[in-house]
Design a protein around this motif. Structure first.
Motif, mmCIF file in Angstrom:
data_model
loop_
_atom_site.group_PDB
_atom_site.id
_atom_site.type_symbol
_atom_site.label_atom_id
_atom_site.label_comp_id
_atom_site.label_asym_id
_atom_site.label_seq_id
_atom_site.Cartn_x
_atom_site.Cartn_y
_atom_site.Cartn_z
ATOM 1 N N GLY A 122 25.208 76.039 53.378
ATOM 2 C CA GLY A 122 24.435 76.542 54.502
ATOM 3 C C GLY A 122 24.352 75.138 55.631
ATOM 4 O O GLY A 122 23.434 75.855 56.536
ATOM 5 N N VAL A 123 24.781 74.261 55.530
ATOM 6 C CA VAL A 123 24.579 72.964 56.395
ATOM 7 C C VAL A 123 25.541 73.120 57.419
ATOM 8 O O VAL A 123 26.806 73.316 57.365
ATOM 9 C CB VAL A 123 24.700 71.928 55.523
ATOM 10 N N ASP A 124 24.776 72.884 58.798
ATOM 11 C CA ASP A 124 25.808 72.797 59.882
ATOM 12 C C ASP A 124 26.230 71.231 60.318
ATOM 13 O O ASP A 124 27.267 71.122 60.887
ATOM 14 C CB ASP A 124 25.085 73.179 61.208
ATOM 15 N N ILE A 125 25.386 70.500 59.919
ATOM 16 C CA ILE A 125 25.709 69.077 60.175
ATOM 17 C C ILE A 125 25.097 68.091 59.149
ATOM 18 O O ILE A 125 24.126 68.236 58.355
ATOM 19 C CB ILE A 125 24.707 68.475 61.524
ATOM 20 N N VAL A 126 26.119 67.173 58.803
ATOM 21 C CA VAL A 126 25.595 65.966 57.693
ATOM 22 C C VAL A 126 25.712 64.872 58.224
ATOM 23 O O VAL A 126 26.582 64.320 58.970
ATOM 24 C CB VAL A 126 26.859 66.293 56.716
ATOM 25 N N ILE A 127 24.608 64.265 57.933
ATOM 26 C CA ILE A 127 24.461 62.593 58.566
ATOM 27 C C ILE A 127 24.457 61.713 57.183
ATOM 28 O O ILE A 127 23.414 61.846 56.418
ATOM 29 C CB ILE A 127 23.225 62.440 59.438
ATOM 30 N N MET A 128 25.246 61.098 56.909
ATOM 31 C CA MET A 128 25.491 60.426 55.646
ATOM 32 C C MET A 128 24.953 59.058 55.619
ATOM 33 O O MET A 128 25.844 58.184 56.121
ATOM 34 C CB MET A 128 27.118 60.698 54.873
ATOM 35 N N ALA A 129 23.715 58.670 55.748
ATOM 36 C CA ALA A 129 23.271 57.283 55.901
ATOM 37 C C ALA A 129 23.050 56.486 54.627
ATOM 38 O O ALA A 129 22.801 55.314 54.516
ATOM 39 C CB ALA A 129 21.966 57.520 56.671
ATOM 40 N N ALA A 130 23.089 57.094 53.407
ATOM 41 C CA ALA A 130 22.888 56.649 52.292
ATOM 42 C C ALA A 130 23.894 55.476 51.787
ATOM 43 O O ALA A 130 24.900 55.495 52.142
ATOM 44 C CB ALA A 130 22.926 57.795 51.079
ATOM 45 N N ALA A 131 23.476 54.353 51.260
ATOM 46 C CA ALA A 131 24.341 53.380 50.655
ATOM 47 C C ALA A 131 24.685 53.765 49.411
ATOM 48 O O ALA A 131 23.956 53.058 48.441
ATOM 49 C CB ALA A 131 23.404 51.893 50.973
ATOM 50 N N VAL A 132 25.735 54.491 49.213
ATOM 51 C CA VAL A 132 26.088 54.934 47.759
ATOM 52 C C VAL A 132 26.674 53.753 47.133
ATOM 53 O O VAL A 132 27.391 53.208 47.751
ATOM 54 C CB VAL A 132 27.086 56.033 48.051
#
Ligand code: CTP
Length: 411
Positions: A265-275
């Motif tokens: 259901g997502v339009d925008i992903v902001i991947m700020a995690a330090a995986v």
């Protein structure tokens, strides 16, 4: 429309003072808490009782008022979400421009931290006088705004500029000031933040350094811009921003699973995690005793962002790149390899751009058809950087085509 907003309406001594009654009435009807502050001159044109009746609050006139309704009258008036002065005479503009505080209204203006709107109204010769114009320019330079007066026949019969703007124009300016644009309204945004912990045994883990502050600031900024925000957070000691839905995870595998579970259901992903890039191959379910030398075999974690990038559809994907050398080059490679629209790179070896602080130094790289657009930003707080990133997202070339706007376009 304005529920839970407090608006101070300053009224000064001009014939247009009676028109302020329409504004106060409209604000009250729309749910605002209205505090009227009048000058003595205004009271000569219109009785404070009119405003008291419309605002359902005592009107502030005297800076030394001992009435129970106020703590410190001018400070009570100063504390608001928006300060509107309607009508604003040449005198109040001059006093505000020079910091005079010799009555309740001018003292309240000097003390306020709220945005201020003036609706000037005066004789055309007073308005066009260079002194008044300089005062207006000085106030505008400080970020206070003017609702420009109209031209026409003035109360004295003269013709010229200086008539109070129409009630509709004043209402529009107030609405714009109180309800700022919400460019992400209707958009669902997934933000990841913080580190992931990859446990070796029940008490030891490996992970990346990350406070989560950048991701949390992004979740907050996206929410303020009107988005429906899901924050997937690794372990960190930060409060959930108001209005944000948070899912807590521990490991990279947990984060991947959580991301995929909401991705549809997502339009925008902001991947700020330090995986964490690696996890121990083996998890030992009891605490390892010290003594003998140990070797830990690590296996690579899934690259979540790259996996999301392979199935991105119409979504906008924004990644981060923490580097210590060749910032732009490495970030560009990640931008393309992970199929992103934009990457925010930071040189984590630079002072002020570290993991735990409140500031960051970012470089944004937006993917273009043929050439990417690179922009470097000065040191700023993580909250400011988050605002900037949200603004960049709304300016991305593909932005207008996502979510509901795209559906509308197709109809
Ligand atoms: N990322 C991810 N999953 C991983 C590792 C990274 O989703 N397993 C995401 C990060 O959240 C970030 C981007 O990928 O948005 C880049 O992360 P970074 O650590 O800078 O780079 P890596 O791809 O891990 O490459 P390297 O560590 O070699 O620089």
């Amino acid at each position: 429309m304005f529920t839970e907003r407090k608006i101070t309406v300053g009224v000064t001594g001009g014939i247009a003072a009676y028109k302020a009654a329409d504004i106060v009435s409209w604000l009250s009807k729309n749910g605002a808490g209205v505090q009227v502050a009048m000058t003595k001159g205004a009271c000569a044109f219109i009785d404070p009782l009119v405003f008291k009746t419309l605002s359902k609050r005592p009107v502030a006139v005297d800076i030394f008022d001992q009435a129970e309704a106020y703590n410190v009258p001018h400070l009570d008036c100063a504390a608001c979400d928006l300060f509107v002065v309607v009508p604003a005479t040449a005198n109040i503009l001059a006093k505000a421009a020079h910091g005079l505080a010799d009555d309740l209204l001018s003292a309240a203006l000097l003390a306020t931290k709220a945005p201020v709107l003036f609706a000037p109204a005066m004789h055309c010769d007073m308005y066009t006088n260079p002194v008044t114009q300089e005062n207006i320019a000085a106030l505008c330079r400080r970020g206070w705004r003017m609702i420009a007066p109209d031209s026409g026949v003035l109360a004295c019969g003269a013709q010229g500029v200086g008539r109070l703007a129409s009630v509709q124009q004043i209402q529009e300016a107030i609405t714009e000031a109180l309800l700022p644009a919400r460019p992400l309204q209707g958009k669902r945004v997934l933000v990841t933040a913080g580190p992931t912990y990859e446990y070796l045994d029940p008490v030891r883990f490996i992970g990346n350094r990350s406070s989560g502050k950048m991701g949390y600031a992004l979740a907050e900024a996206a929410c303020r811009a009107g988005a429906d925000v899901t924050l997937i957070s690794g372990p960190c000691a930060l409060a959930t921003p108001a209005g944000v839905q948070r899912i807590d995870v521990i490991s990279g595998a947990d984060m991947a699973q959580a991301c995929f579970s909401v991705y549809d259901g997502v339009d925008i992903v902001i991947m700020a995690a330090a995986v964490a890039d690696y996890r121990p191959e083996e998890y030992i379910p009891h605490k390892q005793k010290k003594g003998a030398e140990k070797t830990v075999r690590l296996v690579e974690n899934q690259d979540i962002l790259a996996a999301l990038g392979q199935e991105r559809g119409d979504r906008l994907l924004i990644g981060f790149a923490a580097e210590t050398e060749n910032l732009a080059e490495y970030a560009r490679i990640k931008l393309r390899k992970k199929n992103l629209d934009m990457i925010i790179a930071n040189d984590v070896s630079q002072k002020g751009a570290g993991f735990d602080g409140d500031t960051n130094i970012i470089t944004s790289i937006v993917r273009g058809e043929t050439e990417d657009t690179l922009r470097s930003w000065p040191l700023m707080s993580k909250k400011q950087a988050a605002e900037q990133i949200i603004e960049l997202i709304t300016g991305l070339p593909r932005f207008p085509y996502i979510g509901s706007q795209k559906e509308e376009k197709q109809k």
